[in-house]
Design a protein around this motif. Sequence first.
Motif, PDB file in Angstrom:
ATOM      1  N   ASN A 101       0.792  -1.229   0.000  1.00  0.00           N
ATOM      2  CA  ASN A 101       0.000   0.000   0.000  1.00  0.00           C
ATOM      3  C   ASN A 101       0.825   1.280   0.000  1.00  0.00           C
ATOM      4  O   ASN A 101       0.273   2.367   0.128  1.00  0.00           O
ATOM      5  CB  ASN A 101      -0.992   0.035   1.173  1.00  0.00           C
ATOM      6  N   ASP A 102       2.165   1.179  -0.146  1.00  0.00           N
ATOM      7  CA  ASP A 102       2.977   2.375  -0.334  1.00  0.00           C
ATOM      8  C   ASP A 102       2.764   2.904  -1.744  1.00  0.00           C
ATOM      9  O   ASP A 102       2.450   2.151  -2.675  1.00  0.00           O
ATOM     10  CB  ASP A 102       4.463   2.063  -0.130  1.00  0.00           C
ATOM     11  N   ALA A 103       2.963   4.200  -1.913  1.00  0.00           N
ATOM     12  CA  ALA A 103       2.719   4.819  -3.209  1.00  0.00           C
ATOM     13  C   ALA A 103       3.801   5.839  -3.521  1.00  0.00           C
ATOM     14  O   ALA A 103       4.470   6.360  -2.628  1.00  0.00           O
ATOM     15  CB  ALA A 103       1.341   5.475  -3.241  1.00  0.00           C
ATOM     16  N   MET A 104       3.963   6.127  -4.809  1.00  0.00           N
ATOM     17  CA  MET A 104       4.989   7.072  -5.245  1.00  0.00           C
ATOM     18  C   MET A 104       4.593   7.657  -6.589  1.00  0.00           C
ATOM     19  O   MET A 104       3.958   7.000  -7.407  1.00  0.00           O
ATOM     20  CB  MET A 104       6.344   6.364  -5.361  1.00  0.00           C
ATOM     21  N   LEU A 105       4.975   8.895  -6.799  1.00  0.00           N
ATOM     22  CA  LEU A 105       4.713   9.580  -8.056  1.00  0.00           C
ATOM     23  C   LEU A 105       5.982   9.593  -8.904  1.00  0.00           C
ATOM     24  O   LEU A 105       7.060   9.932  -8.417  1.00  0.00           O
ATOM     25  CB  LEU A 105       4.267  11.016  -7.786  1.00  0.00           C
ATOM     26  N   ILE A 106       5.854   9.211 -10.179  1.00  0.00           N
ATOM     27  CA  ILE A 106       6.976   9.196 -11.120  1.00  0.00           C
ATOM     28  C   ILE A 106       6.679  10.153 -12.260  1.00  0.00           C
ATOM     29  O   ILE A 106       5.562  10.176 -12.793  1.00  0.00           O
ATOM     30  CB  ILE A 106       7.219   7.777 -11.675  1.00  0.00           C
ATOM     31  N   HIS A 107       7.664  10.936 -12.663  1.00  0.00           N
ATOM     32  CA  HIS A 107       7.543  11.832 -13.803  1.00  0.00           C
ATOM     33  C   HIS A 107       8.017  11.096 -15.053  1.00  0.00           C
ATOM     34  O   HIS A 107       9.182  10.691 -15.147  1.00  0.00           O
ATOM     35  CB  HIS A 107       8.375  13.094 -13.585  1.00  0.00           C
ATOM     36  N   GLY A 108       7.119  10.944 -16.020  1.00  0.00           N
ATOM     37  CA  GLY A 108       7.455  10.207 -17.221  1.00  0.00           C
ATOM     38  C   GLY A 108       8.498  10.884 -18.074  1.00  0.00           C
ATOM     39  O   GLY A 108       9.143  10.240 -18.914  1.00  0.00           O
ATOM     40  N   GLY A 109       8.715  12.192 -17.907  1.00  0.00           N
ATOM     41  CA  GLY A 109       9.708  12.889 -18.700  1.00  0.00           C
ATOM     42  C   GLY A 109      11.127  12.663 -18.233  1.00  0.00           C
ATOM     43  O   GLY A 109      12.082  13.083 -18.906  1.00  0.00           O
ATOM     44  N   LEU A 110      11.314  12.010 -17.073  1.00  0.00           N
ATOM     45  CA  LEU A 110      12.634  11.701 -16.542  1.00  0.00           C
ATOM     46  C   LEU A 110      12.862  10.194 -16.595  1.00  0.00           C
ATOM     47  O   LEU A 110      11.925   9.418 -16.451  1.00  0.00           O
ATOM     48  CB  LEU A 110      12.768  12.186 -15.096  1.00  0.00           C
ATOM     49  N   GLY A 111      14.101   9.784 -16.779  1.00  0.00           N
ATOM     50  CA  GLY A 111      14.402   8.359 -16.767  1.00  0.00           C
ATOM     51  C   GLY A 111      14.138   7.756 -15.398  1.00  0.00           C
ATOM     52  O   GLY A 111      14.348   8.399 -14.364  1.00  0.00           O
ATOM     53  N   TYR A 112      13.650   6.531 -15.373  1.00  0.00           N
ATOM     54  CA  TYR A 112      13.385   5.870 -14.102  1.00  0.00           C
ATOM     55  C   TYR A 112      13.676   4.380 -14.220  1.00  0.00           C
ATOM     56  O   TYR A 112      13.738   3.815 -15.315  1.00  0.00           O
ATOM     57  CB  TYR A 112      11.936   6.082 -13.650  1.00  0.00           C
ATOM     58  N   GLY A 113      13.868   3.759 -13.085  1.00  0.00           N
ATOM     59  CA  GLY A 113      14.042   2.322 -13.006  1.00  0.00           C
ATOM     60  C   GLY A 113      13.194   1.770 -11.876  1.00  0.00           C
ATOM     61  O   GLY A 113      13.037   2.419 -10.841  1.00  0.00           O
ATOM     62  N   ILE A 114      12.628   0.586 -12.079  1.00  0.00           N
ATOM     63  CA  ILE A 114      11.823  -0.066 -11.048  1.00  0.00           C
ATOM     64  C   ILE A 114      12.278  -1.518 -10.941  1.00  0.00           C
ATOM     65  O   ILE A 114      12.248  -2.252 -11.932  1.00  0.00           O
ATOM     66  CB  ILE A 114      10.314  -0.032 -11.384  1.00  0.00           C
ATOM     67  N   ASP A 115      12.735  -1.908  -9.764  1.00  0.00           N
ATOM     68  CA  ASP A 115      13.129  -3.297  -9.509  1.00  0.00           C
ATOM     69  C   ASP A 115      12.025  -3.964  -8.700  1.00  0.00           C
ATOM     70  O   ASP A 115      11.661  -3.487  -7.617  1.00  0.00           O
ATOM     71  CB  ASP A 115      14.452  -3.356  -8.740  1.00  0.00           C
TER      72      ASP A 115
END
Length: 305
Positions: A101-115
């Motif tokens: 139930n943790d949450a986070m906001l990601i900006h699609g215009g910046l590179g990101y990684g999710i493991d």
Amino acid sequence: MTAPHYLHVSTRAAGDDGALQYWNHRMQAVFGGIRVRSSSAGFHGRLRGLQLDRIGVYDIGSDEASIEGGGGVGQELYLLVNLEGRSHVHQDGRSRSLGGNDAMLIHGGLGYGIDLESRHRMVVTRLAGGAVTTGLAPYVGRVLRAPRTVAIRHLLAALPRGVGQGIVRPDAVQGTLATLLALDFAEPDLPHPARRDPAHWWREGMREIHRRATTPGVGAADIAGALGIGVRQLQAAFAAHGTTVSAEVIRARLVAVRQRLSTDPAEPLTTVAHACGFSDQAHLSRCFRAAFGVTPSHYRARIQG
């Protein structure tokens, strides 16, 4: 508002040999330039989604995987809500681990990684370019500390204020309404909060009480607000179990008091009272005597022998 478009994707349709390649192809069709890697033999992934105007909400589960994406020219924002397993998100030089139930906001215009560790499940809400501006981020960040269903309700309340201040585009309000509908779709196994039985809200209320009991001034309104239900509904659930919210708050505080009295014999009672949510030492003493028949001082002297 246009008619919703539903998506159902499963790697079982591709077989074990081509599952990861198939999953990448379908994820790229939904999210654009992303890449999924996995060392899991016989990789399996599943997506159920809803797209409505420029809003998309996707209920996604898969085996262990690493995802790379972002860096495009759009203004997309992704609201990740981790439901099962653990996820580690990296963006703009910062990392965060997400549990249940943790949450986070990601900006699609910046590179990101999710493991993604082991098998996991998350709900991803995509707010596409034009549907919302990055000015929404402060609102989202503030409400994400609340449980997911409550966070969406608070986000709805914040949007009109943001529009009035010129921070949020008016069409973001429509988009967020679409998000509510989509989240409702993403969790069809969960009945609407108002329709759950009193036993459910008593259990959830007790969990919230034990989490927040030592916060000074916490009461039924705070517990009900955290659960996203009305005060009367919460009080009725506790009455059905022969108790009240305030009584259980005091009970939880007294448990904390006894633990502190046992572990630190020299700690002043005033400090104990404030640390456990009581307004002062006198209030603590009255509640302690009513519950256990002795004062905190006598209780501590007794356990010290």
